[in-house]
Design a protein around this motif. Sequence first.
Motif, PDB file in Angstrom:
ATOM      1  N   VAL A   1     -66.017  40.358   3.626  1.00 50.60           N
ATOM      2  CA  VAL A   1     -65.848  41.808   3.513  1.00 50.60           C
ATOM      3  C   VAL A   1     -65.811  42.217   2.047  1.00 50.60           C
ATOM      4  O   VAL A   1     -66.449  43.202   1.648  1.00 50.60           O
ATOM      5  CB  VAL A   1     -64.570  42.275   4.241  1.00 50.60           C
TER       6      VAL A   1
ATOM      7  N   GLU B   1     -72.656  44.981   9.971  1.00 49.18           N
ATOM      8  CA  GLU B   1     -73.269  44.247   8.862  1.00 49.18           C
ATOM      9  C   GLU B   1     -72.843  42.787   8.838  1.00 49.18           C
ATOM     10  O   GLU B   1     -73.549  41.933   8.293  1.00 49.18           O
ATOM     11  CB  GLU B   1     -72.936  44.934   7.542  1.00 49.18           C
TER      12      GLU B   1
ATOM     13  N   TRP C   1     -66.921  53.150   4.656  1.00 43.84           N
ATOM     14  CA  TRP C   1     -66.957  51.840   5.298  1.00 43.84           C
ATOM     15  C   TRP C   1     -66.138  51.852   6.587  1.00 43.84           C
ATOM     16  O   TRP C   1     -65.115  51.181   6.691  1.00 43.84           O
ATOM     17  CB  TRP C   1     -66.440  50.752   4.349  1.00 43.84           C
TER      18      TRP C   1
ATOM     19  N   LEU D   1     -58.983  45.704   7.380  1.00 47.39           N
ATOM     20  CA  LEU D   1     -60.081  46.357   6.683  1.00 47.39           C
ATOM     21  C   LEU D   1     -59.551  47.445   5.753  1.00 47.39           C
ATOM     22  O   LEU D   1     -60.002  47.570   4.601  1.00 47.39           O
ATOM     23  CB  LEU D   1     -61.072  46.951   7.690  1.00 47.39           C
TER      24      LEU D   1
ATOM     25  N   ILE E   1     -68.548  44.958   0.327  1.00 55.20           N
ATOM     26  CA  ILE E   1     -68.224  46.279  -0.219  1.00 55.20           C
ATOM     27  C   ILE E   1     -68.290  46.328  -1.743  1.00 55.20           C
ATOM     28  O   ILE E   1     -68.317  47.407  -2.321  1.00 55.20           O
ATOM     29  CB  ILE E   1     -66.830  46.751   0.244  1.00 55.20           C
TER      30      ILE E   1
ATOM     31  N   VAL F   1     -68.952  47.953   9.082  1.00 54.92           N
ATOM     32  CA  VAL F   1     -68.625  46.630   8.559  1.00 54.92           C
ATOM     33  C   VAL F   1     -68.893  45.567   9.609  1.00 54.92           C
ATOM     34  O   VAL F   1     -69.499  44.523   9.328  1.00 54.92           O
ATOM     35  CB  VAL F   1     -67.153  46.578   8.101  1.00 54.92           C
TER      36      VAL F   1
END
Length: 296
Positions: free
Chosen positions: A197, A217, A209, A236, A201, A214
Amino acid sequence: MPAGLRASVPVLPPAADGAPLARALHARAGIGIAAQVVQGRGLAVLRMRVEQPALVFVARGIKTVHAAQEKAVRALPGQALVLAGQQTVDFHNEITEGAHYEARWLVFDNALLEDPGYRARAAEQEARGVAPAPARLLAQPSQALAHAFESARLGLCSAAIPDAIARLRLLETMHWLLEHGVVLRNPAVRPDVSTRVRALIAGRLADAWPADRVARELARSQASLRRRLAAEGTSLTQLLTDARMATALTLLQATNRPVTEVALAVGYESPSRFAVRFRHRFGFAPTAVRGHERSP
């Protein structure tokens, strides 16, 4: 710094690029980042993520770094600190004399650590028992290292210097670190989701996001993403906030960009909301970094 130590540590040459150039981040993909950090007041910053190895020369004030399960390392003006990548540390920047704290940073891209010539020499050092450390103090760095550091920093700053030359200048600095018994090494790649992660980002913090993006992806379901992050002791929201606040702090320390621009750069359209989140994360307001707020 005590007068008796002044002659025993190198004095960094004055920056040839001038103040406006120094107060900016200069990055080249696959090579590194140069920055000059300036704070208007002493501040303690907890739980800052260091992704790539860095060399820091302190010019004014005192810098203390506390890595996990390690003793704190403290650098005075003219001294240097070497930080390993892929770790979380606490920083304390103190003002001892004058009006501000100041340090110059050189961040080495992880790709440089795989240079064949460097890896061969680093392996020789490791075979002699020299091991990488989370944080190392160079109490008396040589003039050769100080000048290599400044040459590398200016190489990243100057558009007239080709990438190939800038890369060689950073490698020269890394080789001088080997002469000081300091080995930089890429840590083993961790397969955890939080690392993926962070990589996803990085550099795109102004984007939205949401969890569904997320998860998509990373080729996971949202439920799987939440479970894995919870098992790793994070979420997250926490990862996004930490990345955005860490970048915001760097921009406030190392550039002259207004707080409103910094807020937008890390994904906050509302400066007031950004300020609240920043204070909650660090315990002080964004304006305090530049000394505009003297009270706690």
